[in-house]
Design a protein around this motif. Structure first.
Motif, mmCIF file in Angstrom:
data_model
loop_
_atom_site.group_PDB
_atom_site.id
_atom_site.type_symbol
_atom_site.label_atom_id
_atom_site.label_comp_id
_atom_site.label_asym_id
_atom_site.label_seq_id
_atom_site.Cartn_x
_atom_site.Cartn_y
_atom_site.Cartn_z
ATOM 1 N N ALA A 76 0.835 -1.190 0.000
ATOM 2 C CA ALA A 76 0.000 0.000 0.000
ATOM 3 C C ALA A 76 0.877 1.250 0.000
ATOM 4 C CB ALA A 76 -0.875 -0.006 1.244
ATOM 5 N N PRO A 77 0.563 2.199 -0.887
ATOM 6 C CA PRO A 77 1.390 3.398 -0.925
ATOM 7 C C PRO A 77 1.216 4.221 0.351
ATOM 8 C CG PRO A 77 -0.516 3.639 -2.370
ATOM 9 C CD PRO A 77 -0.532 2.231 -1.848
ATOM 10 N N ALA A 78 2.326 4.725 0.866
ATOM 11 C CA ALA A 78 2.263 5.509 2.096
ATOM 12 C C ALA A 78 1.733 6.898 1.810
ATOM 13 C CB ALA A 78 3.642 5.580 2.720
ATOM 14 N N THR A 79 1.939 7.359 0.582
ATOM 15 C CA THR A 79 1.529 8.728 0.274
ATOM 16 C C THR A 79 0.111 8.757 -0.280
ATOM 17 O OG1 THR A 79 2.598 8.472 -1.866
ATOM 18 C CG2 THR A 79 3.843 9.605 -0.153
ATOM 19 N N PRO A 80 -0.714 9.637 0.231
ATOM 20 C CA PRO A 80 -2.086 9.715 -0.264
ATOM 21 C C PRO A 80 -2.153 10.253 -1.686
ATOM 22 C CG PRO A 80 -1.680 11.375 1.445
ATOM 23 C CD PRO A 80 -0.442 10.555 1.335
ATOM 24 N N LEU A 81 -3.124 9.748 -2.437
ATOM 25 C CA LEU A 81 -3.368 10.234 -3.796
ATOM 26 C C LEU A 81 -4.450 11.308 -3.799
ATOM 27 C CD1 LEU A 81 -3.503 6.816 -5.716
ATOM 28 C CD2 LEU A 81 -1.651 8.492 -5.781
ATOM 29 N N VAL A 82 -5.360 11.211 -2.830
ATOM 30 C CA VAL A 82 -6.473 12.157 -2.738
ATOM 31 C C VAL A 82 -6.410 12.853 -1.388
ATOM 32 C CG1 VAL A 82 -8.988 12.415 -2.752
ATOM 33 C CG2 VAL A 82 -7.911 10.697 -4.216
ATOM 34 N N SER A 83 -6.620 14.145 -1.418
ATOM 35 C CA SER A 83 -6.685 14.900 -0.169
ATOM 36 C C SER A 83 -8.113 15.405 0.001
ATOM 37 C CB SER A 83 -5.699 16.065 -0.227
ATOM 38 O OG SER A 83 -5.560 16.626 1.042
ATOM 39 N N VAL A 84 -8.715 15.064 1.122
ATOM 40 C CA VAL A 84 -10.068 15.541 1.441
ATOM 41 C C VAL A 84 -9.913 16.640 2.490
ATOM 42 C CG1 VAL A 84 -12.345 14.914 2.354
ATOM 43 C CG2 VAL A 84 -11.029 13.235 1.025
ATOM 44 N N ILE A 85 -10.204 17.874 2.089
ATOM 45 C CA ILE A 85 -10.075 18.969 3.048
ATOM 46 C C ILE A 85 -11.449 19.568 3.301
ATOM 47 C CG2 ILE A 85 -7.689 19.452 2.437
ATOM 48 C CD1 ILE A 85 -8.660 21.891 0.853
ATOM 49 N N MET A 86 -11.578 20.185 4.467
ATOM 50 C CA MET A 86 -12.872 20.793 4.813
ATOM 51 C C MET A 86 -12.627 22.003 5.698
ATOM 52 S SD MET A 86 -13.789 17.493 7.056
ATOM 53 C CE MET A 86 -12.557 16.619 6.086
ATOM 54 N N GLY A 87 -13.550 22.959 5.622
ATOM 55 C CA GLY A 87 -13.345 24.225 6.324
ATOM 56 C C GLY A 87 -13.460 24.144 7.821
ATOM 57 N N SER A 88 -14.164 23.140 8.319
ATOM 58 C CA SER A 88 -14.403 23.040 9.760
ATOM 59 C C SER A 88 -14.628 21.584 10.129
ATOM 60 C CB SER A 88 -15.657 23.858 10.128
ATOM 61 O OG SER A 88 -16.091 23.565 11.430
ATOM 62 N N LYS A 89 -14.359 21.286 11.391
ATOM 63 C CA LYS A 89 -14.641 19.933 11.872
ATOM 64 C C LYS A 89 -16.135 19.623 11.733
ATOM 65 C CE LYS A 89 -13.812 16.868 15.773
ATOM 66 N NZ LYS A 89 -13.377 16.748 17.163
ATOM 67 N N SER A 90 -16.954 20.681 11.754
ATOM 68 C CA SER A 90 -18.403 20.468 11.634
ATOM 69 C C SER A 90 -18.782 19.922 10.249
ATOM 70 C CB SER A 90 -19.171 21.770 11.921
ATOM 71 O OG SER A 90 -18.881 22.752 10.945
ATOM 72 N N ASP A 91 -17.868 20.029 9.294
ATOM 73 C CA ASP A 91 -18.125 19.498 7.945
ATOM 74 C C ASP A 91 -17.861 17.993 7.849
ATOM 75 O OD1 ASP A 91 -18.609 22.136 7.104
ATOM 76 O OD2 ASP A 91 -16.512 22.431 6.540
ATOM 77 N N TRP A 92 -17.209 17.447 8.864
ATOM 78 C CA TRP A 92 -16.761 16.041 8.785
ATOM 79 C C TRP A 92 -17.931 15.068 8.656
ATOM 80 C CZ3 TRP A 92 -13.467 12.919 7.091
ATOM 81 C CH2 TRP A 92 -13.282 11.642 7.612
ATOM 82 N N GLU A 93 -19.031 15.400 9.318
ATOM 83 C CA GLU A 93 -20.208 14.529 9.262
ATOM 84 C C GLU A 93 -20.624 14.297 7.799
ATOM 85 O OE1 GLU A 93 -23.377 15.880 11.822
ATOM 86 O OE2 GLU A 93 -24.781 14.475 10.883
ATOM 87 N N THR A 94 -20.480 15.329 6.987
ATOM 88 C CA THR A 94 -20.780 15.208 5.549
ATOM 89 C C THR A 94 -19.597 14.589 4.797
ATOM 90 O OG1 THR A 94 -22.170 17.178 5.643
ATOM 91 C CG2 THR A 94 -21.363 16.514 3.461
ATOM 92 N N MET A 95 -18.401 15.080 5.075
ATOM 93 C CA MET A 95 -17.239 14.713 4.266
ATOM 94 C C MET A 95 -16.737 13.294 4.507
ATOM 95 S SD MET A 95 -17.114 17.213 2.349
ATOM 96 C CE MET A 95 -15.654 16.757 1.409
ATOM 97 N N LYS A 96 -17.161 12.714 5.642
ATOM 98 C CA LYS A 96 -16.720 11.336 5.883
ATOM 99 C C LYS A 96 -17.310 10.380 4.837
ATOM 100 C CE LYS A 96 -20.149 10.183 9.406
ATOM 101 N NZ LYS A 96 -20.515 10.383 10.785
ATOM 102 N N ALA A 97 -18.384 10.813 4.168
ATOM 103 C CA ALA A 97 -18.935 9.989 3.077
ATOM 104 C C ALA A 97 -17.926 9.867 1.944
ATOM 105 C CB ALA A 97 -20.244 10.595 2.566
ATOM 106 N N ALA A 98 -17.145 10.916 1.721
ATOM 107 C CA ALA A 98 -16.095 10.860 0.689
ATOM 108 C C ALA A 98 -14.975 9.920 1.146
ATOM 109 C CB ALA A 98 -15.541 12.256 0.416
ATOM 110 N N ALA A 99 -14.584 10.055 2.400
ATOM 111 C CA ALA A 99 -13.506 9.202 2.934
ATOM 112 C C ALA A 99 -13.922 7.733 2.909
ATOM 113 C CB ALA A 99 -13.161 9.643 4.351
#
Ligand code: RP5
Length: 194
Positions: free
Chosen positions: A33-56
């Motif tokens: 498994a590559p150690a380096t990520p290919l995709v970066s998921v960024i978000m403006g606030s921790k409050s966005d994680w509930e939505t953005m975890k669907a991407a992860a």
């Protein structure tokens, strides 16, 4: 690295360099498994994680190494610049940016890198995400941001679109994406209303 910008990194399952990078790096070969990520998921606030975890979750399901970070365009602009200007040299190939309200994160990121940026409008309380959507989608010509749907469907599709971008040069990932579609088709065909 600032303690205020937590990072989670998920290793992939061997989805690594593009097939065409070199014969010894064919993604179809069993690789660590590559150690380096290919995709970066960024978000403006921790409050966005509930939505953005669907991407992860989707990226993890496809075995794509990725990182998830909170970076704000207005609260931590210097961190964002550092992130955007070094993403290419770190091997990031797609950036997914989720933000709500006056959602400038995706646009400001795209302004500082040529890596494709996919924007996810977070469903804000005040305007139900219409503010986020319009802020992200209405980029002036010249600096594109691929804009997805508001909320969780957008986060999910951002990951699938990132996978489609990566799959262009990675046959094993392309096969996984085709299998995912087939499974969706099979389930839809088997739906009953009883
Ligand atoms: C934006 O402001 C974030 O992306 C988030 O959607 C919104 C609200 O942030 P918090 O006040 O919840 O931290 O920057």
């Amino acid at each position: 690295m600032s303690k205020k910008t937590p990072i989670t990194v998920a290793r992939g399952d061997g989805i690594g360099p593009a097939d065409t990078a070199s014969p010894s790096h064919k993604a179809d070969k069993k690789q660590p498994a590559p150690a380096t990520p290919l995709v970066s998921v960024i978000m403006g606030s921790k409050s966005d994680w509930e939505t953005m975890k669907a991407a992860a979750d989707i990226l993890a399901q496809f075995g794509v190494a990725h990182e998830c970070r909170v970076i704000s365009a207005h609260r931590t602009p210097e961190v964002l610049t550092g992130f955007a200007t070094t993403a290419e040299s770190r091997g990031i190939e797609v950036i997914i940016a989720g933000a709500g309200g006056a959602a400038h994160l995706a646009g400001v990121t795209a302004a500082q890198t040529v890596i494709p940026v996919l924007g996810v409008p977070i469903e804000s309380k005040a305007l139900h995400g219409m503010d986020s959507l319009l802020s992200i989608v209405q980029m002036p010509g010249g600096i594109p941001v691929g804009t997805l749907a508001i909320g969780t469907p957008g986060a999910k599709n951002a990951a699938l679109l990132a996978i489609a971008i990566l799959a262009g040069k990675r046959t094993r990932l392309r096969d996984k994406l085709k299998a995912y579609r087939e499974e969706m088709k099979r389930k839809a065909a088997e739906e009953t209303l009883s």
